[in-house]
Design a protein around this motif. Structure first.
Motif, PDB file in Angstrom:
ATOM      1  N   THR A 297     -13.246  -3.146   3.199  1.00  7.44           N
ATOM      2  CA  THR A 297     -12.416  -3.029   4.401  1.00  7.44           C
ATOM      3  C   THR A 297     -12.221  -1.591   4.862  1.00  7.44           C
ATOM      4  O   THR A 297     -11.825  -1.367   6.009  1.00  7.44           O
ATOM      5  N   GLY A 298     -12.466  -0.625   3.971  1.00  3.04           N
ATOM      6  CA  GLY A 298     -12.216   0.767   4.306  1.00  3.04           C
ATOM      7  C   GLY A 298     -10.747   1.145   4.305  1.00  3.04           C
ATOM      8  O   GLY A 298     -10.394   2.262   4.688  1.00  3.04           O
ATOM      9  N   ARG A 299      -9.879   0.235   3.855  1.00  2.00           N
ATOM     10  CA  ARG A 299      -8.450   0.508   3.831  1.00  2.00           C
ATOM     11  C   ARG A 299      -7.988   0.788   2.405  1.00  2.00           C
ATOM     12  O   ARG A 299      -8.615   0.350   1.436  1.00  2.00           O
ATOM     13  N   MET A 300      -6.859   1.490   2.306  1.00  2.00           N
ATOM     14  CA  MET A 300      -6.246   1.679   0.994  1.00  2.00           C
ATOM     15  C   MET A 300      -5.658   0.366   0.519  1.00  2.00           C
ATOM     16  O   MET A 300      -5.023  -0.373   1.282  1.00  2.00           O
ATOM     17  N   ALA A 301      -5.882   0.062  -0.772  1.00  2.00           N
ATOM     18  CA  ALA A 301      -5.383  -1.158  -1.390  1.00  2.00           C
ATOM     19  C   ALA A 301      -4.838  -0.808  -2.761  1.00  2.00           C
ATOM     20  O   ALA A 301      -5.179   0.236  -3.343  1.00  2.00           O
TER      21      ALA A 301
ATOM     22  N   ASN B  44      -2.410  -3.336   2.339  1.00  2.00           N
ATOM     23  CA  ASN B  44      -1.913  -3.163   3.706  1.00  2.00           C
ATOM     24  C   ASN B  44      -2.176  -1.754   4.227  1.00  2.00           C
ATOM     25  O   ASN B  44      -1.544  -1.301   5.173  1.00  2.00           O
ATOM     26  N   GLY B  45      -3.102  -1.034   3.560  1.00  2.00           N
ATOM     27  CA  GLY B  45      -3.468   0.297   4.012  1.00  2.00           C
ATOM     28  C   GLY B  45      -2.547   1.399   3.531  1.00  2.00           C
ATOM     29  O   GLY B  45      -2.738   2.557   3.914  1.00  2.00           O
TER      30      GLY B  45
ATOM     31  N   PRO C 285       5.137  -9.487   0.698  1.00  2.00           N
ATOM     32  CA  PRO C 285       5.657  -8.115   0.677  1.00  2.00           C
ATOM     33  C   PRO C 285       6.783  -7.951   1.693  1.00  2.00           C
ATOM     34  O   PRO C 285       6.726  -8.485   2.803  1.00  2.00           O
ATOM     35  N   THR C 286       7.806  -7.223   1.281  1.00  2.00           N
ATOM     36  CA  THR C 286       8.980  -7.011   2.130  1.00  2.00           C
ATOM     37  C   THR C 286       9.109  -5.539   2.453  1.00  2.00           C
ATOM     38  O   THR C 286       9.009  -4.682   1.573  1.00  2.00           O
TER      39      THR C 286
END
Length: 461
Positions: free
Chosen positions: A127-131, A155-156, A195-196
């Motif tokens: 995805t190229g996103r931070m996880a 969620n990046g 997640p909150t």
């Protein structure tokens, strides 16, 4: 073998830019300092864990000469006295997570049910996103293995921290630019609910001037814990440069109340990242700066300070020092000690050893290691070291209390036929009694001389 040490690699750079040569030349003057606590590599984002009478320190690793956040693996160090730190190498890297492509950034380790869980932010290659990934081990020093084969949550955003409350409920906190939490299940690798997002209000996290997109001080790096019935969240605040601030709450999810600054902006790194623990009746504050030669915002180093809470439970103002935390107890020189147990070192590196564990390597003429507070009692009669050399070797000179003090022992190290071909050498000791800092100074010809795996003194009969 010789790619790790910042002090070694900075020698070449120093000769090019001049300033670092000066820093290297004056380094012996700082020999009695103990911060930063690791000098063989650049370390960042400290995550301390108390387990079985030791502090295990989990860090990121800034690569030498980095001009951005170039981080490929994580490192582990441990200490029982807060000054002599043993290097356990790298038990986990980006390659641990088959789905990750880059960015071994700030993580956190927690122990539960005899297993150790390491939560880390990495880039998801798909995805190229931070996880956030999670790895698990049966030992605090690893090796760690990917527990899921995919992200735990994505969620990046970055900087996971886990807190287990008194009732057994575990919480994962993370986030930049937001702040999130979720409830982990008993297995620590799954969660219940969604997640909150924690509201970032000025009442909860202070006010930031001049940035309407970031109205509060909260930036990143949450560290949550409970003390005397009160919940604390310590975090990197504002940007850039960052300082460390904190808020408190009556429960693990809030509502949070901003309490002020813990560590003001200082040092030569534009980021900071905190970890707070209690150990043997004392409180300790871990952070990072750019204090080593060649250090800066992308080449950081972990340091630690001892502190005491105010009577009302608030933090005092903590400032960075060269002295660091005082030693707890003494070191036993008559027990076999790892060569990579170091209070301060100049020029040396560490590497995986074919003799087991980690060894000190890339030793050149004039390099040295200090261990602090060794109690010789009535006196030592001999010194032994486990050594290996592909060249003609050199000498280990044992000195007390100063890098240039008179030697109390000199051991000849022969060529052994290989960097991982090990022999034990011994030599007599004269004049080592009572408690002293011990300096191992290394002499010989040019280039790399030998490696050291462990050392040990023998007591006078």
């Amino acid at each position: 073998m010789k790619s790790l040490a910042i002090l070694k690699s900075s020698r070449s750079l120093a000769c090019l830019v001049g300033l670092l040569c000066v820093l290297m030349l004056v380094q012996p003057a700082t020999a009695k300092a103990d911060n930063p606590i690791v000098q063989t590599i650049y370390t960042a984002d400290p995550a301390p864990l108390v387990h079985d009478g030791r502090v295990y320190l989990y860090t990121g690793h800034d690569e030498d000469g980095s001009t951005e956040f170039t981080m490929k693996d994580w490192r582990v160090f441990s200490s029982s006295d807060m000054v002599n730190w043993t290097d356990h190498g790298s038990p986990m890297s980006i390659e641990t997570f088959s789905w990750a492509s880059d960015d071994a950034w700030a993580g956190h380790v927690v122990e539960r049910n005899g297993k150790f869980y390491w939560y880390v932010p990495v880039t998801n290659g798909a995805t190229g996103r931070m996880a956030i990934g999670v790895a698990v081990s049966d030992s605090p020093t690893g090796p760690f293995e990917d527990a899921l084969g995919h992200p735990l949550v994505e969620n990046g955003e970055i900087d996971p921290n886990v807190f287990i409350d008194d009732d057994g409920q575990a919480y994962l906190y993370w986030g930049n630019p937001n702040l999130w939490y979720l409830k982990l299940n008993e297995d620590m690798i799954s969660f219940s609910g969604d997640p909150t997002q924690i509201p970032l209000t000025p009442e909860g996290f202070g006010s930031r001037e001049g940035n309407p997109d970031r109205p509060t001080l909260y930036e990143e790096g949450p560290w949550v814990y409970k003390r005397d019935g009160l919940y604390y969240i310590v975090y990197a605040a504002e940007c850039c440069s960052e300082h460390i601030a904190y808020s408190t709450a009556p429960g693990p999810t809030g509502p949070w109340t901003y309490r002020g600054t813990v560590m003001p902006t200082q040092g030569t790194s534009f980021t900071n990242h905190a970890g707070v623990i209690d150990f043997q009746g004392n409180s300790y504050f871990f952070y990072h700066n750019g204090a080593l030669p060649g250090g800066g915002g992308f080449t950081r180093s972990v340091a630690v300070e001892k502190f005491a809470y105010n009577p009302d439970g608030t933090f005092p103002t903590i400032t960075m020092t060269e002295e660091g935390a005082p030693q707890l107890g003494t070191l036993d020189p008559y027990a076999q000690q790892e060569g990579e147990t170091i209070a301060w070192g100049s020029g040396v590196e560490t590497e995986p050893s074919g003799d087991g564990g980690i060894n000190v390597g890339s030793i050149e003429n004039g390099d040295w290691i200090k261990v602090k507070g060794a109690d010789f009692g009535a006196g030592a009669s001999s010194f032994s070291a486990r050594v290996a050399s592909e060249t003609s070797g050199g000498q280990i000179e044992v000195r007390l209390d100063s890098v240039d003090g008179p030697p109390v022992a000199t051991c000849d190290v022969p060529g052994t036929g290989g960097w991982q071909t090990w022999e034990t050498v011994s030599c007599p000791v004269s004049g080592a009694t009572d408690t002293h800092d011990v300096y191992f100074t290394y002499t010989g010809g040019s280039g790399s001389l030998f490696n050291v795996n462990w050392w040990q003194f023998s007591a006078t009969s």
